[in-house]
Design a protein around this motif. Structure first.
Motif, short mmCIF file in Angstrom:
data_model
loop_
_atom_site.label_atom_id
_atom_site.label_comp_id
_atom_site.label_asym_id
_atom_site.label_seq_id
_atom_site.Cartn_x
_atom_site.Cartn_y
_atom_site.Cartn_z
N ARG A 133 -6.94 1.82 0.09
CA ARG A 133 -5.64 1.43 -0.49
C ARG A 133 -4.55 1.37 0.60
NH1 ARG A 133 -1.29 0.53 -1.13
NH2 ARG A 133 0.09 0.76 -2.92
N THR A 134 -4.51 2.36 1.49
CA THR A 134 -3.49 2.35 2.54
C THR A 134 -3.77 1.29 3.60
OG1 THR A 134 -4.65 4.19 3.66
CG2 THR A 134 -2.82 4.76 2.22
N ASP B 62 -2.16 -1.62 2.29
CA ASP B 62 -0.72 -1.48 2.52
C ASP B 62 -0.33 -2.04 3.89
OD1 ASP B 62 1.93 0.09 1.74
OD2 ASP B 62 1.49 0.58 3.83
N ARG C 64 2.04 -5.51 4.81
CA ARG C 64 3.22 -5.53 5.67
C ARG C 64 3.03 -6.45 6.87
NH1 ARG C 64 3.74 -1.87 2.32
NH2 ARG C 64 5.63 -0.66 1.93
N ASP D 84 6.63 -3.46 -2.50
CA ASP D 84 5.17 -3.49 -2.58
C ASP D 84 4.70 -4.57 -3.56
OD1 ASP D 84 4.94 -1.52 -0.74
OD2 ASP D 84 4.18 0.02 -2.09
N ARG E 37 2.38 -7.53 -2.33
CA ARG E 37 1.07 -7.67 -2.99
C ARG E 37 0.91 -9.09 -3.54
NH1 ARG E 37 -0.36 -4.33 -8.51
NH2 ARG E 37 -2.26 -5.45 -9.09
N TYR F 228 -6.54 -3.66 -5.03
CA TYR F 228 -5.28 -2.89 -5.01
C TYR F 228 -5.14 -2.07 -6.29
CZ TYR F 228 -0.25 -1.97 -4.58
OH TYR F 228 0.98 -1.36 -4.50
N SER G 138 -5.46 2.08 -6.44
CA SER G 138 -4.22 2.79 -6.75
C SER G 138 -4.47 3.95 -7.70
CB SER G 138 -3.19 1.83 -7.36
OG SER G 138 -2.73 0.91 -6.39
#
Length: 217
Positions: free
Chosen positions: A70-71, A74, A78, A118, A122, A136, A140
């Motif tokens: 998940r990270t 992230d 970005r 986010d 996403r 995702y 989460s």
């Protein structure tokens, strides 16, 4: 015959080594600006998470490995958003000074100003890679405490007696190999996305003389 899970772990490690080799070329490539420092941080984070993910899979810690997936998403979100930032160097300066968080930065999209939240990041990444949205959502559930964590403690189910056995050990009690294959494949795909975006963003930056708002580091 190669173990399918070990083969997947090796493939993730191979991606790490290939990325380090390609990224190293940029470290001696002229002046370094704040955007490059941000990219270095992203690169280090991505590699650390990849190494941690491999160890967690090897130690049968599926919930924690999923959090790192998940990270990793992230980071990819970005990195995908960097080209959307109009004055990147000025924005990086504000981020480094803790004057603003990433989700407070904005971009123009269809004539409308959008915050880089986010949800927006996403949406942007999923538009190009639709499979991201499902991964995702599922991962989460492991980032935040939910009943998904209960199922990782199920050691066995007996249908005839309608009983469930639980095990508390910090390791996966029981899980099909296919689950590990799926999470490894997803992690490899997300990592490859992040690596590609980091390298693609390491382009030339206009000098401070060309743009007074950009400061060399």
């Amino acid at each position: 015959m190669t173990n399918p899970l070990k083969g997947r772990i090796k493939a993730i490690e191979k991606l790490e080594k290939e990325f380090i080799k390609k990224a190293a070329v940029h470290l001696d490539d002229g002046d370094m600006y704040l955007i490059h420092m941000f990219l270095l941080g992203a690169a280090q984070r991505t590699l650390c998470q990849s190494r941690g993910f491999r160890h967690l899979i090897e130690s049968k810690n599926f919930p924690s490995a999923t959090v790192l997936l998940r990270t990793q998403i992230d980071t990819a979100m970005r990195m995908n958003a960097l080209p959307l930032i109009q004055d990147r160097e000025s924005s990086m300066k504000r981020l480094m000074a803790n004057e603003v968080q990433f989700d407070r930065l904005t971009t123009m999209d269809g004539g409308k100003q959008e915050r880089l939240t986010d949800a927006y990041l996403r949406k942007r990444l999923s538009a190009e890679h639709p499979w991201i949205d499902k991964v995702y959502t599922e991962t989460s559930d492991f980032v935040h405490l939910s009943f998904r964590h209960l199922w990782t403690a199920v050691a066995g189910v007996e249908d005839e007696t309608r009983t469930v056995r639980f095990a508390l050990s910090g390791m996966d009690a029981q899980r099909p190999q296919s689950d590990y294959f799926e999470v490894c494949d997803a992690f490899a795909a997300v990592s490859k996305l992040a690596y590609t975006m980091i390298l693609a963003s390491w382009g030339p930056v206009r000098t401070p003389q060309e743009n007074p708002d950009q400061d060399a580091a």
